[in-house]
Motif scaffolding. Structure first.
Motif, PDB file in Angstrom:
ATOM      1  N   GLU A  15      49.392  18.297  29.252  1.00 41.13           N
ATOM      2  CA  GLU A  15      49.380  18.252  30.713  1.00 41.13           C
ATOM      3  C   GLU A  15      50.762  18.541  31.291  1.00 41.13           C
ATOM      4  OE1 GLU A  15      49.510  14.669  33.868  1.00 41.13           O
ATOM      5  OE2 GLU A  15      47.828  14.580  32.470  1.00 41.13           O
ATOM      6  N   LYS A  16      51.794  17.921  30.727  1.00 44.71           N
ATOM      7  CA  LYS A  16      53.152  18.118  31.232  1.00 44.71           C
ATOM      8  C   LYS A  16      53.642  19.546  30.982  1.00 44.71           C
ATOM      9  CE  LYS A  16      53.430  13.889  32.607  1.00 44.71           C
ATOM     10  NZ  LYS A  16      53.210  13.558  34.001  1.00 44.71           N
ATOM     11  N   VAL A  17      53.364  20.086  29.805  1.00 46.88           N
ATOM     12  CA  VAL A  17      53.783  21.456  29.487  1.00 46.88           C
ATOM     13  C   VAL A  17      53.079  22.446  30.410  1.00 46.88           C
ATOM     14  CG1 VAL A  17      53.730  23.259  27.713  1.00 46.88           C
ATOM     15  CG2 VAL A  17      54.446  20.935  27.114  1.00 46.88           C
ATOM     16  N   LYS A  18      51.790  22.235  30.657  1.00 48.14           N
ATOM     17  CA  LYS A  18      51.055  23.117  31.566  1.00 48.14           C
ATOM     18  C   LYS A  18      51.672  23.078  32.957  1.00 48.14           C
ATOM     19  CE  LYS A  18      46.466  24.149  33.423  1.00 48.14           C
ATOM     20  NZ  LYS A  18      47.050  24.886  34.478  1.00 48.14           N
ATOM     21  N   LYS A  19      52.011  21.898  33.445  1.00 45.38           N
ATOM     22  CA  LYS A  19      52.624  21.788  34.774  1.00 45.38           C
ATOM     23  C   LYS A  19      53.974  22.509  34.820  1.00 45.38           C
ATOM     24  CE  LYS A  19      50.437  17.589  36.494  1.00 45.38           C
ATOM     25  NZ  LYS A  19      50.659  16.210  36.964  1.00 45.38           N
ATOM     26  N   ILE A  20      54.726  22.426  33.742  1.00 45.52           N
ATOM     27  CA  ILE A  20      56.015  23.131  33.689  1.00 45.52           C
ATOM     28  C   ILE A  20      55.794  24.637  33.740  1.00 45.52           C
ATOM     29  CG2 ILE A  20      58.003  23.672  32.221  1.00 45.52           C
ATOM     30  CD1 ILE A  20      57.876  20.728  31.291  1.00 45.52           C
ATOM     31  N   PHE A  21      54.839  25.144  32.968  1.00 40.90           N
ATOM     32  CA  PHE A  21      54.602  26.586  32.948  1.00 40.90           C
ATOM     33  C   PHE A  21      54.007  27.093  34.251  1.00 40.90           C
ATOM     34  CE2 PHE A  21      55.692  26.374  28.574  1.00 40.90           C
ATOM     35  CZ  PHE A  21      56.134  27.644  28.264  1.00 40.90           C
ATOM     36  N   ASP A  22      53.456  26.192  35.062  1.00 41.74           N
ATOM     37  CA  ASP A  22      52.913  26.576  36.365  1.00 41.74           C
ATOM     38  C   ASP A  22      53.954  26.523  37.482  1.00 41.74           C
ATOM     39  OD1 ASP A  22      50.434  26.994  35.221  1.00 41.74           O
ATOM     40  OD2 ASP A  22      49.613  25.051  35.830  1.00 41.74           O
ATOM     41  N   MET A  23      55.144  25.998  37.199  1.00 41.40           N
ATOM     42  CA  MET A  23      56.176  25.887  38.228  1.00 41.40           C
ATOM     43  C   MET A  23      56.727  27.281  38.566  1.00 41.40           C
ATOM     44  SD  MET A  23      58.317  22.534  37.014  1.00 41.40           S
ATOM     45  CE  MET A  23      59.390  22.530  38.452  1.00 41.40           C
ATOM     46  N   PRO A  24      56.831  27.613  39.865  1.00 40.08           N
ATOM     47  CA  PRO A  24      57.307  28.936  40.252  1.00 40.08           C
ATOM     48  C   PRO A  24      58.824  28.994  40.422  1.00 40.08           C
ATOM     49  CG  PRO A  24      56.552  27.745  42.181  1.00 40.08           C
ATOM     50  CD  PRO A  24      56.317  26.840  40.991  1.00 40.08           C
ATOM     51  N   GLY A  25      59.333  30.203  40.563  1.00 41.67           N
ATOM     52  CA  GLY A  25      60.723  30.436  40.955  1.00 41.67           C
ATOM     53  C   GLY A  25      61.767  30.092  39.920  1.00 41.67           C
ATOM     54  N   ASP A  26      63.013  30.002  40.405  1.00 38.39           N
ATOM     55  CA  ASP A  26      64.148  29.727  39.521  1.00 38.39           C
ATOM     56  C   ASP A  26      64.056  28.353  38.866  1.00 38.39           C
ATOM     57  OD1 ASP A  26      65.266  32.192  40.020  1.00 38.39           O
ATOM     58  OD2 ASP A  26      66.658  31.465  41.549  1.00 38.39           O
ATOM     59  N   ILE A  27      63.604  27.355  39.618  1.00 37.09           N
ATOM     60  CA  ILE A  27      63.459  26.016  39.048  1.00 37.09           C
ATOM     61  C   ILE A  27      62.423  26.047  37.924  1.00 37.09           C
ATOM     62  CG2 ILE A  27      62.714  23.641  39.512  1.00 37.09           C
ATOM     63  CD1 ILE A  27      65.477  24.232  40.659  1.00 37.09           C
ATOM     64  N   GLY A  28      61.335  26.766  38.145  1.00 36.34           N
ATOM     65  CA  GLY A  28      60.326  26.918  37.100  1.00 36.34           C
ATOM     66  C   GLY A  28      60.882  27.608  35.872  1.00 36.34           C
ATOM     67  N   PHE A  29      61.684  28.652  36.092  1.00 35.54           N
ATOM     68  CA  PHE A  29      62.280  29.362  34.962  1.00 35.54           C
ATOM     69  C   PHE A  29      63.233  28.455  34.181  1.00 35.54           C
ATOM     70  CE2 PHE A  29      65.849  31.677  33.134  1.00 35.54           C
ATOM     71  CZ  PHE A  29      65.164  32.391  32.163  1.00 35.54           C
ATOM     72  N   ILE A  30      64.092  27.729  34.890  1.00 37.49           N
ATOM     73  CA  ILE A  30      65.040  26.828  34.214  1.00 37.49           C
ATOM     74  C   ILE A  30      64.284  25.757  33.436  1.00 37.49           C
ATOM     75  CG2 ILE A  30      66.852  25.097  34.588  1.00 37.49           C
ATOM     76  CD1 ILE A  30      67.725  26.856  37.026  1.00 37.49           C
ATOM     77  N   SER A  31      63.194  25.251  34.008  1.00 36.60           N
ATOM     78  CA  SER A  31      62.379  24.252  33.322  1.00 36.60           C
ATOM     79  C   SER A  31      61.791  24.813  32.033  1.00 36.60           C
ATOM     80  CB  SER A  31      61.241  23.776  34.235  1.00 36.60           C
ATOM     81  OG  SER A  31      61.736  23.214  35.404  1.00 36.60           O
ATOM     82  N   LYS A  32      61.231  26.009  32.113  1.00 39.75           N
ATOM     83  CA  LYS A  32      60.645  26.647  30.934  1.00 39.75           C
ATOM     84  C   LYS A  32      61.717  26.931  29.885  1.00 39.75           C
ATOM     85  CE  LYS A  32      57.420  28.803  33.917  1.00 39.75           C
ATOM     86  NZ  LYS A  32      57.532  29.837  34.883  1.00 39.75           N
ATOM     87  N   PHE A  33      62.861  27.436  30.335  1.00 42.30           N
ATOM     88  CA  PHE A  33      63.940  27.742  29.395  1.00 42.30           C
ATOM     89  C   PHE A  33      64.395  26.474  28.674  1.00 42.30           C
ATOM     90  CE2 PHE A  33      68.246  28.433  27.969  1.00 42.30           C
ATOM     91  CZ  PHE A  33      68.148  29.674  27.369  1.00 42.30           C
ATOM     92  N   GLY A  34      64.598  25.401  29.428  1.00 35.59           N
ATOM     93  CA  GLY A  34      65.011  24.134  28.826  1.00 35.59           C
ATOM     94  C   GLY A  34      63.996  23.613  27.830  1.00 35.59           C
ATOM     95  N   LEU A  35      62.738  23.752  28.162  1.00 30.59           N
ATOM     96  CA  LEU A  35      61.679  23.300  27.270  1.00 30.59           C
ATOM     97  C   LEU A  35      61.651  24.126  25.986  1.00 30.59           C
ATOM     98  CD1 LEU A  35      59.121  21.565  26.779  1.00 30.59           C
ATOM     99  CD2 LEU A  35      57.838  23.378  27.916  1.00 30.59           C
ATOM    100  N   LEU A  36      61.759  25.430  26.123  1.00 28.97           N
ATOM    101  CA  LEU A  36      61.636  26.312  24.962  1.00 28.97           C
ATOM    102  C   LEU A  36      62.859  26.313  24.058  1.00 28.97           C
ATOM    103  CD1 LEU A  36      59.855  29.308  26.691  1.00 28.97           C
ATOM    104  CD2 LEU A  36      58.837  27.647  25.113  1.00 28.97           C
ATOM    105  N   CYS A  37      64.056  26.163  24.630  1.00 29.22           N
ATOM    106  CA  CYS A  37      65.258  26.230  23.789  1.00 29.22           C
ATOM    107  C   CYS A  37      65.543  24.901  23.093  1.00 29.22           C
ATOM    108  CB  CYS A  37      66.471  26.690  24.574  1.00 29.22           C
ATOM    109  SG  CYS A  37      67.174  25.471  25.693  1.00 29.22           S
ATOM    110  N   GLY A  38      65.122  23.784  23.688  1.00 26.94           N
ATOM    111  CA  GLY A  38      65.320  22.484  23.064  1.00 26.94           C
ATOM    112  C   GLY A  38      66.750  21.971  23.094  1.00 26.94           C
ATOM    113  N   LEU A  39      67.600  22.578  23.906  1.00 25.97           N
ATOM    114  CA  LEU A  39      69.003  22.179  23.960  1.00 25.97           C
ATOM    115  C   LEU A  39      69.236  21.127  25.041  1.00 25.97           C
ATOM    116  CD1 LEU A  39      70.651  25.708  23.688  1.00 25.97           C
ATOM    117  CD2 LEU A  39      70.395  24.002  21.867  1.00 25.97           C
ATOM    118  N   ARG A  40      70.311  20.366  24.868  1.00 23.00           N
ATOM    119  CA  ARG A  40      70.733  19.397  25.880  1.00 23.00           C
ATOM    120  C   ARG A  40      71.365  20.137  27.055  1.00 23.00           C
ATOM    121  NH1 ARG A  40      72.729  17.749  20.881  1.00 23.00           N
ATOM    122  NH2 ARG A  40      71.629  15.970  20.012  1.00 23.00           N
TER     123      ARG A  40
END
Length: 144
Positions: A15-40
């Motif tokens: 549910e949380k991952v789906k909501k992240i991938f549904d987020m639009p714009g730059d904030i959505g992109f940063i969220s997806k990038f943070g999730l996928l890279c796994g970095l602090r």
């Protein structure tokens, strides 16, 4: 609560991952990038600002080293240590890496804004979702 492990249901993570991938714009992109890279947070800022080595493989300089794979992934050798925390490498879809590096402006303010919006819209901070679901992400979505 430190030093505790919380098990969550797979539906919670999905549910949380789906909501992240549904987020639009730059904030959505940063969220997806943070999730996928796994970095602090600081590691994400570090790889945005650090130059990429052009010397090829096997170089021991302080720059980032990257390998673009044929399967659409990019491996980034980071080699950064801060205290007893280390960021050795990350694997990220190449299109996300290229878009991230092309961002004109990115700093800690963007991460703070992303945290606040994710808490409001997704119900969890970026760092919490990274910790709880990094290894599960590809199970739920075809990210390519």
């Amino acid at each position: 609560m430190k030093d505790k492990i919380y098990l969550v249901s797979p539906n919670f993570i999905e549910e949380k991952v789906k909501k992240i991938f549904d987020m639009p714009g730059d904030i959505g992109f940063i969220s997806k990038f943070g999730l996928l890279c796994g970095l602090r947070e600081q590691e994400i800022i570090y790889i945005k600002e650090k130059e990429i080595c052009n010397n090829g493989y096997g170089c021991d300089c302080d720059s980032l080293h990257k390998v673009d794979c044929k399967n659409g992934l990019t491996i980034i050798a980071i080699g950064w240590t801060r205290g007893n925390k280390k960021a050795l490498a990350t694997i990220i879809p190449t299109k996300y890496w290229e878009k991230f590096r092309a961002l004109q402006k990115f700093d800690y303010t963007d991460i703070v804004a992303t945290h606040k919006i994710m808490k409001r819209d997704v119900g969890i901070a970026l760092i919490r979702i990274v910790i709880s679901s990094y290894c599960s992400t590809m199970r739920f979505y075809n990210i390519f």
